[in-house]
Design an enzyme around this catalytic site. Structure first.
Site, mmCIF file in Angstrom:
data_model
loop_
_atom_site.group_PDB
_atom_site.id
_atom_site.type_symbol
_atom_site.label_atom_id
_atom_site.label_comp_id
_atom_site.label_asym_id
_atom_site.label_seq_id
_atom_site.Cartn_x
_atom_site.Cartn_y
_atom_site.Cartn_z
ATOM 1 N N ARG A 191 5.421 4.436 -7.024
ATOM 2 C CA ARG A 191 6.507 3.577 -7.518
ATOM 3 C C ARG A 191 7.729 4.317 -8.034
ATOM 4 N NH1 ARG A 191 3.208 0.176 -11.746
ATOM 5 N NH2 ARG A 191 1.443 1.544 -11.218
ATOM 6 N N TRP B 297 5.612 4.245 2.274
ATOM 7 C CA TRP B 297 5.057 5.139 3.283
ATOM 8 C C TRP B 297 3.641 5.500 2.882
ATOM 9 C CZ3 TRP B 297 9.840 6.874 0.973
ATOM 10 C CH2 TRP B 297 9.659 7.629 -0.183
#
Length: 378
Positions: A87, A256
């Site tokens: 994050r 990703w």
């Protein structure tokens, strides 16, 4: 209110009750608007916006987010995702506003566009595409797939499964809807899009929207003979984006991959591709006893192959050590900003070598915060 409803004719009472039950919680709307203005001081008069929202909810049972509110809400939903270790870059999430798209065909086109935009020829970009929300008047569209890209699990006559066992039931369902896929180990499943009304639509993903990486090993040439590969973009499509009381049931989003997600889970779990015995055999390991730690050895080499292959292909991927350090940087930034950073320890600690990563050696607060990505029931 209940006395008034009972005074209506039966069909009118049912309609009014359904409207009330589906009306958004004005308290959630107010909390979000105040949060948005607190973190965006230049957004204008918060009180004027609160009055506008309250008026719309009273009239229509819902309200409409501005693009700026939608973008902020989606980014904060990522910031609040307690199971996500990646994050640190939540502010960089690209938000594709597709709230005007409500047909199954339109959703299919935009999901394909999402994958093309997010893939970026291997430079993966964190992206979310937001479709219409549920409202008192209608349901928003939904993508029934767990992720935009997943591999089929084909049930054979002898009871075995070719492909990904996790998606065997889903594969059976899409075949019942008319899919005529192959019977290989890495057949990309079609999207199943449920519109507001009517039958689901099947959408086969075009090849240029699905970047895949064949897996090789930097030291063992035989690894390529295993025929393993994986797709580049992990785009979750089965979660509802909740912002200020509104539910956007169709909001596929991606970051990703961390290598361990593929090498220590998707390809290694016994109820998925179960490749550890295969790798161990090719390595010549002693699999007759657990004390030989053959699984551990095979697991490391499988993860080495994943990281090597993605790097060689020029596709964005991170390793679990780097991502653990990044998460603690994110945690420090949130604490300095005076915010709680929710984290689920069992998900933040990587599924390989957890004890030698920095995130292992502490505990975390894990409150439920909104905006958020949540699983919805229907």
């Amino acid at each position: 209110m209940r006395t008034w409803i009972r005074s209506l004719r039966p069909f009118e009472a049912i309609a009014v009750q359904a409207f009330i039950e589906r009306t958004i919680d004005i308290r959630e709307a107010e909390r979000f608007i105040r949060l948005f203005h607190a973190e965006n001081p230049g957004a204008g008069d918060v009180h004027a916006r609160l009055r506008e929202v309250a008026r719309d909810v009273a009239r229509h049972g819902t309200y409409v987010h501005t693009f700026e509110e939608l973008q902020f809400g989606a980014r904060v939903a990522w910031r609040n995702s307690s199971r996500c270790i990646g994050r640190l870059y939540w502010r960089s999430l690209r938000v594709r506003d597709r709230r005007q798209v409500n047909t199954a065909e339109g959703v299919a086109i935009e999901c394909v566009a999402h994958l093309r935009a997010a893939t970026g020829d291997g430079r993966i970009r964190p992206t979310v595409t937001v479709f219409p929300p549920d409202t008192p008047a209608r349901r928003g569209p939904r993508v029934l797939n767990e992720q935009l890209i997943r591999y089929a699990g084909h049930r054979m006559r002898d009871g075995s499964i070719v492909g990904d066992p996790r998606y065997a039931d889903f594969t059976t369902m899409v075949r019942g809807l008319g899919w005529r896929g192959g019977a290989g180990r890495f057949d990309v499943l079609p999207l199943v899009i449920q519109p507001e009304v009517g039958r689901p639509l099947l959408c086969n993903l075009p090849g240029d929207a699905v970047l895949e990486v064949p897996l090789t090993h930097p030291e063992y040439p035989w690894f390529a003979e295993l025929g393993l590969r994986w797709h580049a973009v992990p785009a979750i499509s089965s979660m509802c984006l909740e912002i200020g009381g509104l539910c956007y049931p169709c909001a596929p989003f991606n970051g990703w991959y961390m290598g361990a997600e593929i090498g220590a889970r998707n390809l290694a779990d016994v109820d998925r591709y179960d490749q550890l015995p295969v790798v161990a055999e090719r390595l010549g390991l002693n699999t007759a006893t657990d004390r030989s730690l053959w699984r551990d050895h095979a697991l490391v080499e499988l993860n080495v192959a994943v990281l090597h292959s993605f790097e060689r292909a020029g596709v964005t991927m991170t390793d679990h050590h780097t991502e653990s350090n990044r998460f603690l940087t994110h945690l420090e930034r949130e604490e300095k900003a005076g915010r709680v950073c929710p984290a689920d320890w069992s998900w933040i600690v990587p599924p390989i070598s957890g004890g030698v990563t920095r995130v292992f050696h502490r505990y975390y607060d894990n409150p439920t915060l909104t905006p958020a990505f949540v699983h919805h029931s229907g």
